[in-house]
Write a protein that holds these residues in place. Structure first.
Motif, PDB file in Angstrom:
ATOM      1  N   PHE A  97       0.733  -1.144   0.227  1.00 48.31           N
ATOM      2  CA  PHE A  97       0.075   0.116  -0.049  1.00 48.31           C
ATOM      3  C   PHE A  97       1.000   1.304   0.058  1.00 48.31           C
ATOM      4  CE2 PHE A  97      -2.304  -3.330   1.323  1.00 48.31           C
ATOM      5  CZ  PHE A  97      -3.923  -3.213   0.809  1.00 48.31           C
TER       6      PHE A  97
ATOM      7  N   GLN B 223       1.417   6.356   1.365  1.00 46.59           N
ATOM      8  CA  GLN B 223       0.366   6.682   2.440  1.00 46.59           C
ATOM      9  C   GLN B 223       0.448   7.844   3.241  1.00 46.59           C
ATOM     10  OE1 GLN B 223      -2.079   3.999   3.298  1.00 46.59           O
ATOM     11  NE2 GLN B 223      -1.533   3.749   1.235  1.00 46.59           N
ATOM     12  N   THR B 224      -0.434   8.204   3.857  1.00 47.54           N
ATOM     13  CA  THR B 224      -0.476   9.139   4.870  1.00 47.54           C
ATOM     14  C   THR B 224      -1.307   8.640   6.266  1.00 47.54           C
ATOM     15  OG1 THR B 224      -2.763   9.910   4.377  1.00 47.54           O
ATOM     16  CG2 THR B 224      -0.929  10.934   2.850  1.00 47.54           C
TER      17      THR B 224
ATOM     18  N   GLU C 213      -3.767   9.540   7.594  1.00 51.59           N
ATOM     19  CA  GLU C 213      -5.179   9.406   7.125  1.00 51.59           C
ATOM     20  C   GLU C 213      -5.625   8.203   6.438  1.00 51.59           C
ATOM     21  OE1 GLU C 213      -3.517  12.287   6.883  1.00 51.59           O
ATOM     22  OE2 GLU C 213      -4.150  13.271   8.827  1.00 51.59           O
ATOM     23  N   SER C 214      -4.906   8.043   5.448  1.00 47.25           N
ATOM     24  CA  SER C 214      -5.029   6.818   4.453  1.00 47.25           C
ATOM     25  C   SER C 214      -4.875   5.510   5.222  1.00 47.25           C
ATOM     26  CB  SER C 214      -4.287   7.016   3.265  1.00 47.25           C
ATOM     27  OG  SER C 214      -3.170   6.796   3.542  1.00 47.25           O
ATOM     28  N   ALA C 215      -3.892   5.873   6.059  1.00 43.17           N
ATOM     29  CA  ALA C 215      -3.564   4.465   6.814  1.00 43.17           C
ATOM     30  C   ALA C 215      -4.400   4.022   7.747  1.00 43.17           C
ATOM     31  CB  ALA C 215      -1.999   4.672   7.612  1.00 43.17           C
TER      32      ALA C 215
ATOM     33  N   ARG D 151      -7.580   5.010   7.516  1.00 40.83           N
ATOM     34  CA  ARG D 151      -8.715   4.355   6.991  1.00 40.83           C
ATOM     35  C   ARG D 151      -8.719   2.906   6.359  1.00 40.83           C
ATOM     36  NH1 ARG D 151      -8.565   9.607   4.220  1.00 40.83           N
ATOM     37  NH2 ARG D 151      -7.507   8.489   2.346  1.00 40.83           N
ATOM     38  N   LEU D 152      -7.340   2.745   6.009  1.00 40.25           N
ATOM     39  CA  LEU D 152      -7.252   1.136   5.635  1.00 40.25           C
ATOM     40  C   LEU D 152      -7.236   0.411   6.853  1.00 40.25           C
ATOM     41  CD1 LEU D 152      -5.597  -1.056   3.805  1.00 40.25           C
ATOM     42  CD2 LEU D 152      -3.443  -0.159   4.682  1.00 40.25           C
TER      43      LEU D 152
ATOM     44  N   ASP E 169     -10.979  -0.076   7.386  1.00 37.77           N
ATOM     45  CA  ASP E 169     -11.704  -0.970   6.239  1.00 37.77           C
ATOM     46  C   ASP E 169     -11.334  -2.488   6.720  1.00 37.77           C
ATOM     47  OD1 ASP E 169     -12.638   0.993   5.253  1.00 37.77           O
ATOM     48  OD2 ASP E 169     -11.282   1.252   3.632  1.00 37.77           O
TER      49      ASP E 169
ATOM     50  N   THR F 275      -2.065  -1.657  -3.499  1.00 38.74           N
ATOM     51  CA  THR F 275      -1.894  -0.554  -4.643  1.00 38.74           C
ATOM     52  C   THR F 275      -1.168  -1.491  -6.005  1.00 38.74           C
ATOM     53  OG1 THR F 275      -1.139   0.906  -3.062  1.00 38.74           O
ATOM     54  CG2 THR F 275      -0.105   1.367  -5.315  1.00 38.74           C
TER      55      THR F 275
END
Length: 271
Positions: free
Chosen positions: A149, A152-153, A155-157, A159-160, A163, A173
Motif C-alpha cells: 500500500f 500512504q499518509t 489519514e489513508s493508513a 482508513r485502511l 476497512d 496498490t
C-alpha cells in the motif's frame, strides 16, 4: 521449570498437514531444505509457529526441536505467538521515516490502541514497524500481509485499518489481491494461489526505480537533482567567489571562527 512436551495436532489436522508436508518435502533433494516452507505450512494452520508446529516439522525432517527453533526464531516472517488476521507493517527506515512513516506508525498505534507487535482486541490487526519494505520510490509504504500500500499518509493508513477491521474490500496498490495472514502463509509454503485473478495481478516499478533502466536503454538523461559542484546559477553570479561546496571540500569557516557571521555566544570546551 522445564516445559512439557508439545501437544500433538488433532488426528485429522495432523493427517492433512502430513499430506501437504510430503508434497513439500518431495521438491527437495535433501529433506532439511524443506524446513522453511514447512514452517510456513504450520503457520497457515494456527496463524503462528507454535511448539506443536515446530515439533511436527522436527519429526518429519528428522531434526531436533532446537534446530527447528533456531530457524523459526531467526526469520521475522514467522510469528511466535498468535496474531491478527492482517499483519500491518509500517516502514520506519530512513526514507519512509522522513517521508512520514514515523508519523503513520505513531498515529496507528494511538488509533488502534496497540504498540509494536501487538494485536487489537478483535483479533483483526497486528501492528509492527518494518525496517525496509524495498519500495523506497513509493515512500512512505505500508504492507498488509506482505502486499503493498504505497504513498500512504496517516489519514489513508487509518482508513485502511478501519476497512480491514470492518470487513470492507481493500485493494493493494499493486500485486495480488489481499488475503488473510493464514492464506498468505500457505502461499508462501509453495501452494498455488487459486483465487480468481490472483496470479495475473501485477504491478510496476515507480519512476525512480526506472531511471537506471532508461539510461541503460540509451534514453535521454533525466534532469539533474543536484548540480555539479562548480556549476553557477544567477544567484551565484551575483555573489562573486561563491561556489557549491560539500563536506569533501576544504574546511570552511564556521560561526565560531567567522566573527562576521556569529551563531551566538560561544562556550568553552566542556561547558
Amino acid at each position: 521449570m522445564p516445559q512439557l512436551p508439545a501437544p500433538e495436532y488433532p488426528a485429522e489436522v495432523r493427517a492433512r498437514l502430513e499430506a501437504d508436508a510430503k508434497e513439500i518435502i518431495a521438491r527437495y533433494p535433501g529433506v532439511r531444505s524443506a524446513l522453511l516452507p514447512l514452517l510456513h505450512l504450520v503457520q497457515s494452520e494456527e496463524g503462528h509457529v507454535s511448539r506443536t508446529g515446530m515439533a511436527f516439522c522436527a519429526r518429519l525432517l528428522d531434526l531436533t526441536t532446537a534446530e527447528v527453533t533456531a530457524v523459526a526464531t531467526f526469520y521475522s516472517m514467522y510469528r511466535r505467538r498468535p496474531g491478527g488476521d492482517y499483519q500491518v507493517g509500517v516502514c520506519t527506515n530512513t526514507l519512509c521515516a522522513v517521508m512520514g512513516g514515523d508519523a503513520i506508525f505513531d498515529e496507528l498505534k494511538e488509533h488502534l490502541g496497540v504498540g509494536n507487535d501487538e494485536t487489537t482486541e478483535d483479533g483483526k490487526i497486528t501492528l509492527e514497524h518494518i525496517e525496509c519494505n524495498a519500495a523506497c520510490d513509493f515512500a512512505p509504504v505500508v504492507m498488509v500481509n506482505w502486499e503493498f500500500f504505497d504513498n500512504q499518509t496517516p489519514e489513508s493508513a487509518k482508513r485502511l485499518v478501519d476497512d480491514l477491521r470492518d470487513g470492507r474490500p481493500v485493494e493493494p496498490t499493486r500485486g495480488a489481491p489481499l488475503c488473510t495472514y493464514k492464506e498468505t502463509a500457505r502461499i508462501l509454503a509453495g501452494f498455488p494461489d487459486e483465487r480468481p485473478g490472483a496470479v495475473e495481478a501485477t504491478g510496476g516499478a515507480g519512476p525512480a526505480s526506472l531511471t537506471g533502466l532508461r539510461l541503460a536503454k540509451g534514453e535521454g538523461p533525466q534532469p539533474r537533482v543536484v548540480r555539479p559542484r562548480d556549476a553557477r546559477t544567477p544567484h551565484d553570479e551575483a555573489q562573486p567567489g561563491s561556489r557549491h561546496l560539500s563536506s569533501h571540500d576544504a574546511p570552511q569557516q564556521t560561526s565560531a571562527s567567522d566573527p562576521s557571521h556569529p551563531a551566538g555566544p560561544a562556550a568553552e570546551e566542556g561547558e
